[in-house]
Design a protein around this motif. Structure first.
Motif: not given
Length: 51
Positions: A18-19, A39-41, A45-51
């Protein structure tokens, strides 16, 4: 999810994190040689993705 898309006529189905999808939708250069943090908040819930 894949079966549903194929039933609607989709030929190739790829599921991604999803990130990463958020970064691509946000027009981040995912093919460039730079790092981005997405960063999705929300929704409890919270998600962090490194691209």
């Amino acid at each position: 999810m894949r079966d549903g898309v194929k039933n609607w006529g989709g030929k190739d189905v790829d599921l991604i994190e999803e990130g990463v999808g958020g970064g691509m939708g946000g027009d981040l250069g995912v093919e460039e040689g730079v790092g981005n943090v997405v960063v999705e908040i929300g929704g409890g819930r919270r998600e962090v993705g490194m691209i």
